[in-house]
Scaffold this motif. Structure first.
Motif, short mmCIF file in Angstrom:
data_model
loop_
_atom_site.label_atom_id
_atom_site.label_comp_id
_atom_site.label_asym_id
_atom_site.label_seq_id
_atom_site.Cartn_x
_atom_site.Cartn_y
_atom_site.Cartn_z
N CYS A 1 1.75 -10.50 5.51
CA CYS A 1 2.46 -9.21 5.66
C CYS A 1 1.56 -8.07 5.19
N VAL A 2 0.88 -8.28 4.05
CA VAL A 2 0.09 -7.19 3.47
C VAL A 2 -1.16 -6.85 4.29
N ASP A 3 -1.52 -7.71 5.25
CA ASP A 3 -2.65 -7.38 6.11
C ASP A 3 -2.28 -6.29 7.12
N CYS A 4 -1.01 -6.16 7.38
CA CYS A 4 -0.54 -5.14 8.34
C CYS A 4 0.28 -4.04 7.68
N HIS A 5 0.87 -4.32 6.52
CA HIS A 5 1.67 -3.30 5.82
C HIS A 5 1.24 -3.26 4.36
N HIS A 6 0.80 -2.12 3.88
CA HIS A 6 0.46 -2.02 2.46
C HIS A 6 1.72 -1.65 1.68
N PRO A 7 2.20 -2.56 0.80
CA PRO A 7 3.49 -2.31 0.14
C PRO A 7 3.54 -1.03 -0.68
N HIS A 8 2.40 -0.53 -1.16
CA HIS A 8 2.43 0.69 -1.98
C HIS A 8 2.57 1.96 -1.14
N PHE A 9 2.11 1.92 0.07
CA PHE A 9 1.99 3.16 0.85
C PHE A 9 2.93 3.24 2.05
N VAL A 10 3.47 2.09 2.47
CA VAL A 10 4.26 2.08 3.71
C VAL A 10 5.41 3.09 3.65
N THR A 11 5.58 3.82 4.74
CA THR A 11 6.68 4.79 4.84
C THR A 11 7.50 4.45 6.08
N LYS A 12 8.64 5.08 6.22
CA LYS A 12 9.47 4.83 7.39
C LYS A 12 8.79 5.34 8.66
N GLU A 13 7.98 6.37 8.50
CA GLU A 13 7.31 6.98 9.65
C GLU A 13 6.05 6.21 10.02
N ASN A 14 5.34 5.72 9.00
CA ASN A 14 4.08 5.04 9.26
C ASN A 14 4.04 3.69 8.55
N ARG A 15 4.29 2.66 9.34
CA ARG A 15 4.34 1.30 8.77
C ARG A 15 2.95 0.75 8.46
N PHE A 16 1.92 1.46 8.85
CA PHE A 16 0.54 0.99 8.59
C PHE A 16 -0.15 1.84 7.54
N ALA A 17 0.58 2.77 6.93
CA ALA A 17 -0.03 3.67 5.94
C ALA A 17 -0.76 2.86 4.86
N GLY A 18 -1.98 3.26 4.57
CA GLY A 18 -2.74 2.64 3.49
C GLY A 18 -3.45 1.36 3.84
N VAL A 19 -3.26 0.83 5.06
CA VAL A 19 -3.98 -0.39 5.45
C VAL A 19 -5.41 -0.01 5.77
N LYS A 20 -6.34 -0.76 5.20
CA LYS A 20 -7.74 -0.47 5.47
C LYS A 20 -8.04 -0.79 6.92
N GLY A 21 -8.75 0.08 7.59
CA GLY A 21 -9.00 -0.12 9.01
C GLY A 21 -10.46 -0.24 9.34
N LYS A 22 -10.96 0.79 9.96
CA LYS A 22 -12.35 0.83 10.42
C LYS A 22 -13.34 0.58 9.30
#
Ligand code: HEC
Ligand code: HEC
Ligand code: HEC
Ligand code: HEC
Ligand code: HEC
Ligand code: HEC
Ligand code: HEC
Length: 358
Positions: A122-143
């Motif tokens: 779950c934490v690979d796609c959703h960061h539990p500290h940052f996830v918001t209702k608007e952005n379910r990927f907030a805070g996930v490391k990307g590029k």
């Protein structure tokens, strides 16, 4: 037992390392009255409890029995929390609970070590500290930029962490970052608007270019991959359709056409237009076949679902069906932009195309 000192150190570390959004759902005391200790407790102090902790709240009702891994009163029982766990019981799913224990907090994604076993927590796609209702990927490391990874701002960037440049990508899969690149001759418009301005089969609101406010010219992985149930929880967790697709897509050869066989494509491309040969004048001949002994073939025999590094119109021949012709040629040649005219050099079902033109 609860370790106040360690918890304090963690809070300190946390405040130093991050500036979290006010609307982060899990840090809102109205949602999680016990705050950080909800997840960081006892044996889960460091790990936060992983995917199993997530489904204590986002899972089946009887999961609440796992609540002893959390402090008393931490588990919220709200009827509006959707059952995400059930999605992972479907036939086609991310291996969140099939390959547990492989995620590490310090891992670098896309993976750089070919020996590392693949996973998707779950934490690979959703960061539990940052996830918001608007952005379910907030805070996930990307590029990855040089030697650092920066936060993903779009869904596709989250997906490329494991379906792009990962060196442990299983052999049968392809690099999705490359398939969707805007430099390709053709691609489904995920990274940006597409190149073709005459996709006559498109059903509104889908449109080649955004002209009117209501036009949709850019789509996402989630427009095709995700829950098969329209009213179920959103997300590419699990589906009863292959490849975790939202609708059925049959990729095989020698099959009969039906609204169901290519339901996914017909969500956005008019079946009447495709079978009415509005673009490729032999669409129907190939898709429907000519008789019981010569049945139809899938879109997948000629089109890649994501993009083509070689040709326009997402043309990429399925090599398990299509082979080079007697002159050892296997290619598609376009004859003029938006002219609906081209040539194919190949052999298929024993029929030589040397070339066949339309
Ligand atoms: C909804 C559950 C949840 C809540 C609430 C939560 N965490 Fe976490 N936290 C996790 C998980 C899960 C991880 C592990 C992330 C991973 O494996 O990548 C984690 C990781 C951490 C880490 C390790 C470094 C990092 O950021 O990845 C620290 C430090 C931390 N949490 C502190 C806190 C603090 C302080 C709070 C309260 C402000 C808090 N957490 C609230 C679930 C939670
Ligand atoms: C103690 C209960 C609890 C735990 C544990 C928990 N969550 Fe949540 N989560 C919530 C609540 C409550 C919300 C807010 C839902 C709302 O306001 O509709 C939420 C919201 C979310 C959302 C935003 C989507 C939405 O419905 O708005 C995501 C994504 C999410 N959680 C993922 C996770 C993940 C991943 C973990 C594990 C690391 C986790 N949660 C652990 C209770 C929990
Ligand atoms: C942390 C890694 C990770 C992330 C991030 C991730 N996936 Fe996956 N995905 C996997 C693994 C592991 C599998 C199982 C097959 C494999 O090893 O590729 C898988 C399987 C799939 C499949 C099914 C493939 C099949 O053969 O049936 C699809 C479709 C898929 N992922 C789409 C996505 C999309 C869309 C996203 C972004 C929202 C995403 N994935 C994000 C790791 C990940
Ligand atoms: C227009 C619909 C569509 C979009 C958009 C889409 N896919 Fe797919 N995807 C498919 C279909 C259809 C298949 C099954 C046939 C195939 O393998 O191409 C598939 C297969 C896959 C597979 C498994 C087989 C393979 O080719 O590796 C993965 C992984 C995948 N998609 C990931 C993604 C990711 C990641 C994104 C977004 C960056 C994405 N897809 C966007 C339709 C789509
Ligand atoms: C491979 C990536 C991936 C994994 C793994 C994953 N999710 Fe999601 N999740 C998504 C996507 C994509 C969405 C849809 C986001 C959107 O459209 O806003 C989503 C949406 C959600 C939502 C909101 C659903 C809704 O309809 O409101 C919740 C809650 C959630 N995920 C929880 C979880 C939990 C809990 C786990 C682990 C058991 C998990 N996710 C694992 C990709 C993932
Ligand atoms: C035998 C190969 C073949 C098969 C099978 C095939 N196509 Fe095509 N398709 C083509 C060619 C060639 C073109 C390019 C026509 C041109 O020159 O513009 C095309 C163009 C298209 C276009 C772009 C123009 C338009 O009509 O909007 C769409 C969309 C499309 N095909 C969808 C499909 C779908 C959906 C299926 C399966 C139900 C399918 N195709 C099956 C060969 C094929
Ligand atoms: C969510 C909507 C959506 C779905 C589902 C979808 N498409 Fe498309 N497709 C589009 C859009 C939007 C374009 C226009 C891109 C452009 O203007 O170049 C497009 C363009 C195309 C093209 C022409 C591309 C080019 O550059 O000439 C083909 C071929 C095509 N789609 C085939 C398919 C097939 C096959 C499927 C099913 C596997 C499918 N599409 C599913 C939205 C979709």
């Amino acid at each position: 037992m609860y370790f106040p000192l360690l918890a304090n150190i963690m809070v300190l570390l946390f405040t130093f390392c991050t500036a979290y959004a006010d609307n982060a759902v899990h840090l809102d005391k109205k949602n999680l009255p016990m705050g950080c200790a909800t997840c960081h407790y006892k044996a889960n102090l460091k790990s936060g409890g992983g995917s199993v902790a997530c489904i204590t709240c986002h899972g089946a009702k009887q999961r609440k029995v796992l609540a002893h891994k959390m402090p008393k009163g931490a588990v919220v029982s709200r009827s509006d929390l959707k059952d995400i766990e059930a999605e992972f019981g479907k036939t086609f799913r991310h291996p969140t609970f099939d390959a547990p224990g492989r995620h590490s907090q310090n891992e670098i994604l896309p993976e750089v070590d070919p020996k590392v076993l693949r996973h998707a927590d779950c934490v690979d796609c959703h960061h539990p500290h940052f996830v918001t209702k608007e952005n379910r990927f907030a805070g996930v490391k990307g590029k990855r930029v040089v030697n650092q990874t920066v936060a993903a701002s779009r869904e596709a960037e989250v997906c490329y962490r494991c379906h792009g440049d990962s060196v442990n990508l299983p052999g049968k899969y392809t690099n999705k970052r490359i398939e969707f690149s805007l430099n390709n001759p053709s691609f489904h418009p995920v990274e940006g608007e597409g190149r073709n301005s005459a996709v006559i089969s498109l059903i509104r609101p889908y449109h080649e270019k955004k002209v009117a406010a209501a036009d949709v010219s850019v789509i996402s992985c989630s427009d095709c991959h995700g829950n098969d149930e329209i009213n179920g929880p959103k997300g590419v967790h699990g589906s009863r359709f292959r490849y975790i697709l939202k609708d059925n897509f049959d990729a095989s050869d020698n099959i009969s056409e039906s609204p169901q066989a290519y339901a996914l494509c017909y969500r956005c491309h008019s079946r009447t237009s495709i079978l009415g040969n509005e673009s490729f004048k032999y669409h129907s001949l190939h898709i429907n076949g000519t008789s019981f002994s010569r049945m139809g073939t899938s879109c997948f025999t000629c089109h890649n679902s994501h993009g083509s590094t070689d040709y326009k119109y997402l043309i990429k021949f399925n090599r398990s069906v299509v082979s080079p012709n007697a002159r050892a040629l296997l290619k598609f040649v376009e004859k003029g932009t938006s002219k609906f005219s081209g040539e194919c050099y190949l052999t298929c079902h024993g029929v030589e195309h040397n070339p066949k033109s339309y």
